[in-house]
Design an enzyme around this catalytic site. Structure first.
Site, PDB file in Angstrom:
ATOM      1  N   SER A 132       0.822  -1.209   0.000  1.00 25.52           N
ATOM      2  CA  SER A 132       0.000   0.000   0.000  1.00 25.52           C
ATOM      3  C   SER A 132       0.862   1.267   0.000  1.00 25.52           C
ATOM      4  O   SER A 132       2.023   1.255   0.429  1.00 25.52           O
ATOM      5  CB  SER A 132      -0.900   0.006   1.230  1.00 25.52           C
ATOM      6  OG  SER A 132      -1.659  -1.180   1.272  1.00 25.52           O
TER       7      SER A 132
HETATM    8  N1  SAM Z   1      -0.322  -5.276   4.051  1.00 25.05           N
HETATM    9  C1  SAM Z   1       0.412  -5.576   2.842  1.00 25.05           C
HETATM   10  C2  SAM Z   1       1.785  -4.977   2.841  1.00 25.05           C
HETATM   11  O1  SAM Z   1       2.156  -4.285   3.804  1.00 25.05           O
HETATM   12  O2  SAM Z   1       2.513  -5.216   1.877  1.00 25.05           O
HETATM   13  C3  SAM Z   1      -0.343  -5.171   1.599  1.00 25.05           C
HETATM   14  C4  SAM Z   1      -1.513  -6.038   1.399  1.00 25.05           C
HETATM   15  S1  SAM Z   1      -2.099  -6.187  -0.251  1.00 25.05           S
HETATM   16  C5  SAM Z   1      -2.783  -4.617  -0.550  1.00 25.05           C
HETATM   17  C6  SAM Z   1      -3.483  -7.265   0.097  1.00 25.05           C
HETATM   18  C7  SAM Z   1      -3.081  -8.674   0.458  1.00 25.05           C
HETATM   19  O3  SAM Z   1      -4.243  -9.341   0.949  1.00 25.05           O
HETATM   20  C8  SAM Z   1      -2.609  -9.494  -0.735  1.00 25.05           C
HETATM   21  O4  SAM Z   1      -1.329  -9.993  -0.469  1.00 25.05           O
HETATM   22  C9  SAM Z   1      -3.654 -10.612  -0.847  1.00 25.05           C
HETATM   23  O5  SAM Z   1      -3.120 -11.847  -1.292  1.00 25.05           O
HETATM   24  C10 SAM Z   1      -4.142 -10.693   0.576  1.00 25.05           C
HETATM   25  N2  SAM Z   1      -5.456 -11.322   0.766  1.00 25.05           N
HETATM   26  C11 SAM Z   1      -6.578 -11.223   0.011  1.00 25.05           C
HETATM   27  N3  SAM Z   1      -7.564 -11.948   0.546  1.00 25.05           N
HETATM   28  C12 SAM Z   1      -7.070 -12.518   1.685  1.00 25.05           C
HETATM   29  C13 SAM Z   1      -7.614 -13.373   2.691  1.00 25.05           C
HETATM   30  N4  SAM Z   1      -8.863 -13.815   2.674  1.00 25.05           N
HETATM   31  N5  SAM Z   1      -6.815 -13.756   3.715  1.00 25.05           N
HETATM   32  C14 SAM Z   1      -5.517 -13.336   3.784  1.00 25.05           C
HETATM   33  N6  SAM Z   1      -4.959 -12.526   2.862  1.00 25.05           N
HETATM   34  C15 SAM Z   1      -5.726 -12.117   1.823  1.00 25.05           C
END
Ligand code: SAM
Length: 224
Positions: free
Chosen positions: A67
């Site tokens: 993000s």
């Molecule tokens: N917090 C992260 C960082 O600091 O880099 C950025 C997160 S990214 C915007 C969103 C993440 O959520 C992705 O890696 C995606 O694979 C994960 N995601 C989506 N659905 C999910 C779920 N049900 N459980 C866990 N992770 C999930």
């Protein structure tokens, strides 16, 4: 040209905090300090290191993103961490947000659905010395009941609605921060469980995240 030194990265970080974060109204000194400390460039692919401190999200592989620094700061501040908390993060991604949380809280449990992202993030967090972060692979829309309740829960992917499992795992007095909306636009939402048990919802502004995919999120077939 040789790689910029750690000192130069530190200066880039300082500039990021001053121009993108403090200037936009983030005031919690602990949040600002954490953003100054965590080496964000290490959480993005090497060819993007020079862009790591810029004012936008970056790709981290598998169609996912780290993000924008301001969004990390805004969501972190909204969690109101003071130090002793147990925190759950849904969406580990690069591990950057987890590192920020680890600077500010006692224990951090972070769940990622893609092992291809979770494993390198875990390895990096370990290498940087964060012993209070626990990386789990699974569907974070269901939370992580073995460690519940949590004083703070942060979801870093966009949900169609607030997953009931996460609300259930929120401690009395706890805060859940989550983007809620459609595929393209979400509203950053904070749900507070008051000491009486009552829930209070606040809206903190618009945002855009990749999809939260899972049993209490978007379904796989809705993936694009
Ligand atoms: N917090 C992260 C960082 O600091 O880099 C950025 C997160 S990214 C915007 C969103 C993440 O959520 C992705 O890696 C995606 O694979 C994960 N995601 C989506 N659905 C999910 C779920 N049900 N459980 C866990 N992770 C999930």
């Amino acid at each position: 040209m040789s790689d910029p030194s750690e000192k130069e990265r530190e200066q880039e970080r300082h500039l990021m905090v001053e121009s993108q974060i403090r200037r936009r109204g983030i005031r919690d000194p602990r949040v600002l300090q954490a953003l100054e400390r965590v080496p964000r460039h290490l959480f993005v692919p090497r060819h993007l290191w020079d862009q790591a401190y810029n004012d936008y999200p970056l790709p981290i592989g598998d169609g996912q993103t780290i993000s924008q620094p301001y969004m990390v700061a805004l969501m972190t501040e909204a969690l109101e961490l003071t130090g002793p908390e147990k925190v759950l993060e849904v969406g580990t991604g690069s591990g950057y947000q987890a590192a920020i949380l680890a600077e500010l809280a006692r224990e951090v449990y972070t769940i990622e659905r893609l092992a291809s992202l979770a494993r390198p993030a875990e390895e990096l967090l370990h290498r940087l010395g964060y012993r209070n972060v626990h990386v789990l692979v699974g569907d974070g829309t269901l939370g992580w009941p073995p460690q519940a309740p949590y004083d703070a829960i942060i979801v870093t992917a966009g949900a169609p609605k607030v997953p009931p499992a996460l609300v259930e795992q929120l401690a009395l007095g706890g805060r859940l921060v989550i983007p809620v909306g459609d595929r393209w636009n979400q509203t950053l939402t904070r749900i507070r469980r008051l000491p009486t048990g009552e829930l209070k919802t606040e809206y903190l502004g618009g945002c855009r995240f990749v999809k939260l995919i899972g049993a209490q999120g978007w379904q796989m077939e809705e993936e694009d």
